[in-house]
Design a protein around this motif. Structure first.
Motif, PDB file in Angstrom:
ATOM      1  N   HIS A  20       0.815  -1.213   0.000  1.00  0.00           N
ATOM      2  CA  HIS A  20       0.000   0.000   0.000  1.00  0.00           C
ATOM      3  C   HIS A  20       0.852   1.268   0.000  1.00  0.00           C
ATOM      4  CE1 HIS A  20      -3.012  -3.028   0.969  1.00  0.00           C
ATOM      5  NE2 HIS A  20      -3.869  -2.176   0.446  1.00  0.00           N
ATOM      6  N   GLY A  21       2.087   1.133  -0.494  1.00  0.00           N
ATOM      7  CA  GLY A  21       2.934   2.290  -0.746  1.00  0.00           C
ATOM      8  C   GLY A  21       3.676   2.846   0.451  1.00  0.00           C
ATOM      9  N   LYS A  22       3.775   2.081   1.528  1.00  0.00           N
ATOM     10  CA  LYS A  22       4.462   2.567   2.722  1.00  0.00           C
ATOM     11  C   LYS A  22       5.872   1.991   2.816  1.00  0.00           C
ATOM     12  CE  LYS A  22       1.013   4.941   4.225  1.00  0.00           C
ATOM     13  NZ  LYS A  22       1.032   6.317   4.589  1.00  0.00           N
ATOM     14  N   GLN A  23       6.719   2.682   3.539  1.00  0.00           N
ATOM     15  CA  GLN A  23       8.096   2.249   3.781  1.00  0.00           C
ATOM     16  C   GLN A  23       8.130   1.011   4.681  1.00  0.00           C
ATOM     17  OE1 GLN A  23      10.870   3.984   2.629  1.00  0.00           O
ATOM     18  NE2 GLN A  23      12.361   2.678   3.646  1.00  0.00           N
ATOM     19  N   GLY A  24       7.186   0.948   5.610  1.00  0.00           N
ATOM     20  CA  GLY A  24       7.153  -0.160   6.552  1.00  0.00           C
ATOM     21  C   GLY A  24       6.204   0.142   7.696  1.00  0.00           C
ATOM     22  N   LEU A  25       6.598  -0.290   8.895  1.00  0.00           N
ATOM     23  CA  LEU A  25       5.771  -0.142  10.090  1.00  0.00           C
ATOM     24  C   LEU A  25       6.521   0.603  11.179  1.00  0.00           C
ATOM     25  CD1 LEU A  25       4.612  -3.866  10.446  1.00  0.00           C
ATOM     26  CD2 LEU A  25       3.263  -1.975   9.486  1.00  0.00           C
ATOM     27  N   TYR A  26       5.759   1.235  12.066  1.00  0.00           N
ATOM     28  CA  TYR A  26       6.338   1.699  13.322  1.00  0.00           C
ATOM     29  C   TYR A  26       5.404   1.279  14.435  1.00  0.00           C
ATOM     30  CZ  TYR A  26       3.210   5.747  14.118  1.00  0.00           C
ATOM     31  OH  TYR A  26       2.128   6.544  14.359  1.00  0.00           O
TER      32      TYR A  26
ATOM     33  N   ASP B 262       6.425   7.707  35.442  1.00  0.00           N
ATOM     34  CA  ASP B 262       7.800   7.212  35.386  1.00  0.00           C
ATOM     35  C   ASP B 262       8.098   6.433  34.099  1.00  0.00           C
ATOM     36  OD1 ASP B 262       6.064   5.132  36.198  1.00  0.00           O
ATOM     37  OD2 ASP B 262       7.718   4.032  37.114  1.00  0.00           O
ATOM     38  N   LYS B 263       7.098   6.258  33.231  1.00  0.00           N
ATOM     39  CA  LYS B 263       7.296   5.514  31.983  1.00  0.00           C
ATOM     40  C   LYS B 263       7.575   6.449  30.814  1.00  0.00           C
ATOM     41  CE  LYS B 263       3.491   2.979  31.778  1.00  0.00           C
ATOM     42  NZ  LYS B 263       2.544   1.923  31.449  1.00  0.00           N
ATOM     43  N   LYS B 264       8.188   5.847  29.790  1.00  0.00           N
ATOM     44  CA  LYS B 264       8.431   6.538  28.523  1.00  0.00           C
ATOM     45  C   LYS B 264       8.069   5.581  27.393  1.00  0.00           C
ATOM     46  CE  LYS B 264      12.272   8.902  30.715  1.00  0.00           C
ATOM     47  NZ  LYS B 264      11.893   8.409  32.028  1.00  0.00           N
ATOM     48  N   ASP B 265       7.738   6.128  26.246  1.00  0.00           N
ATOM     49  CA  ASP B 265       7.458   5.310  25.061  1.00  0.00           C
ATOM     50  C   ASP B 265       8.675   5.345  24.133  1.00  0.00           C
ATOM     51  OD1 ASP B 265       4.940   4.414  25.710  1.00  0.00           O
ATOM     52  OD2 ASP B 265       3.883   5.890  24.487  1.00  0.00           O
ATOM     53  N   ILE B 266       9.077   4.167  23.693  1.00  0.00           N
ATOM     54  CA  ILE B 266      10.155   4.029  22.716  1.00  0.00           C
ATOM     55  C   ILE B 266       9.504   3.739  21.377  1.00  0.00           C
ATOM     56  CG2 ILE B 266      12.231   2.755  22.070  1.00  0.00           C
ATOM     57  CD1 ILE B 266      12.488   2.006  25.088  1.00  0.00           C
ATOM     58  N   LEU B 267       9.901   4.495  20.356  1.00  0.00           N
ATOM     59  CA  LEU B 267       9.367   4.273  19.013  1.00  0.00           C
ATOM     60  C   LEU B 267      10.308   3.340  18.261  1.00  0.00           C
ATOM     61  CD1 LEU B 267       8.468   7.285  19.920  1.00  0.00           C
ATOM     62  CD2 LEU B 267       7.631   7.347  17.591  1.00  0.00           C
ATOM     63  N   PHE B 268       9.713   2.358  17.589  1.00  0.00           N
ATOM     64  CA  PHE B 268      10.447   1.364  16.827  1.00  0.00           C
ATOM     65  C   PHE B 268       9.965   1.413  15.370  1.00  0.00           C
ATOM     66  CE2 PHE B 268      10.414  -0.187  21.168  1.00  0.00           C
ATOM     67  CZ  PHE B 268      11.702  -0.644  21.351  1.00  0.00           C
ATOM     68  N   TYR B 269      10.899   1.273  14.450  1.00  0.00           N
ATOM     69  CA  TYR B 269      10.598   1.329  13.008  1.00  0.00           C
ATOM     70  C   TYR B 269      11.135   0.082  12.320  1.00  0.00           C
ATOM     71  CZ  TYR B 269       9.254   6.153  13.579  1.00  0.00           C
ATOM     72  OH  TYR B 269       8.615   7.299  13.978  1.00  0.00           O
ATOM     73  N   LEU B 270      10.347  -0.407  11.357  1.00  0.00           N
ATOM     74  CA  LEU B 270      10.731  -1.570  10.564  1.00  0.00           C
ATOM     75  C   LEU B 270      10.503  -1.233   9.097  1.00  0.00           C
ATOM     76  CD1 LEU B 270      11.414  -4.665  10.379  1.00  0.00           C
ATOM     77  CD2 LEU B 270       8.931  -5.031  10.365  1.00  0.00           C
ATOM     78  N   ASP B 271      11.556  -1.356   8.296  1.00  0.00           N
ATOM     79  CA  ASP B 271      11.408  -1.174   6.856  1.00  0.00           C
ATOM     80  C   ASP B 271      10.965  -2.482   6.240  1.00  0.00           C
ATOM     81  OD1 ASP B 271      12.159   1.512   6.857  1.00  0.00           O
ATOM     82  OD2 ASP B 271      14.279   1.000   6.760  1.00  0.00           O
ATOM     83  N   ALA B 272       9.940  -2.412   5.398  1.00  0.00           N
ATOM     84  CA  ALA B 272       9.458  -3.598   4.692  1.00  0.00           C
ATOM     85  C   ALA B 272      10.466  -3.980   3.623  1.00  0.00           C
ATOM     86  CB  ALA B 272       8.072  -3.331   4.088  1.00  0.00           C
ATOM     87  N   ASN B 273      10.643  -5.240   3.419  1.00  0.00           N
ATOM     88  CA  ASN B 273      11.606  -5.707   2.404  1.00  0.00           C
ATOM     89  C   ASN B 273      10.960  -5.831   1.045  1.00  0.00           C
ATOM     90  OD1 ASN B 273      13.664  -5.850   4.278  1.00  0.00           O
ATOM     91  ND2 ASN B 273      13.067  -7.901   4.908  1.00  0.00           N
TER      92      ASN B 273
END
Length: 177
Positions: free
Chosen positions: A124-130, A166-177
């Protein structure tokens, strides 16, 4: 044999998989130095390790279908895993939720769901997921890294003014192959 399928209107009841407890045993500490993300892990003392469980979501297929796609992991007719992907505004779609029934974990099912979701995003034209992992859910954060995601950011403000300050959110990215 486990199959990954897109959940449709006919199978929409499968999006109601219950959340199950997981262990909180430390914190992931991301660092950003010289434009490179790294991380360390701070383990909790054994007497402070505990379980937590997110409240069950009340997903509504009809309301969400215009901007969300659901993927189910099926053992025959039983849905034992779920990936919820929301269409992103930029180059990445958002992996909003990922869960696998506790009795099926560590069998590669979550990885299969991620691969299907990433392929869908690419188609669907996206780089991947986060996605987002809470820094105190170290097992999830480490899983995302093992699954091919990379750390791409840290949100230190999202819980300000809440009981979870006391929490934080970490952002993670995955490029689709």
């Amino acid at each position: 044999m486990i199959q990954i399928k897109q959940i449709t209107e006919a199978t929409q009841q499968d999006i109601r998989i219950k959340n199950q407890p997981f262990k909180l045993w430390g914190k992931m500490i991301p660092t950003y130095i010289n434009e490179t993300w790294n991380h360390s892990i701070e383990r909790l003392p054994a007497d402070q390790i505990r379980e937590m469980c997110f409240p069950d979501e009340q997903y509504d297929y009809q309301q969400m279908q215009s901007n969300t796609v659901f993927f189910g992991a099926y053992d025959q007719d039983a849905c034992i895993g779920l990936a919820v992907v929301q269409k992103g505004f930029f180059n990445y779609d958002y992996l909003y939720d990922l869960k696998v029934d506790r009795s099926y974990r560590k069998q590669g099912i979550a990885q299969m769901l991620i691969e299907e979701a990433a392929a869908w995003a690419k188609d669907h034209g996206k780089q991947g997921l986060y996605t987002i992992g809470q820094d105190n859910n170290v097992s999830a954060c480490l899983f995302y890294l093992k699954a091919g995601f990379r750390i791409g950011g840290l949100d230190t403000e999202v819980y300000r003014g809440t009981e979870q300050e006391d929490k934080k959110d970490i952002l993670f990215y995955l490029d689709a192959n």
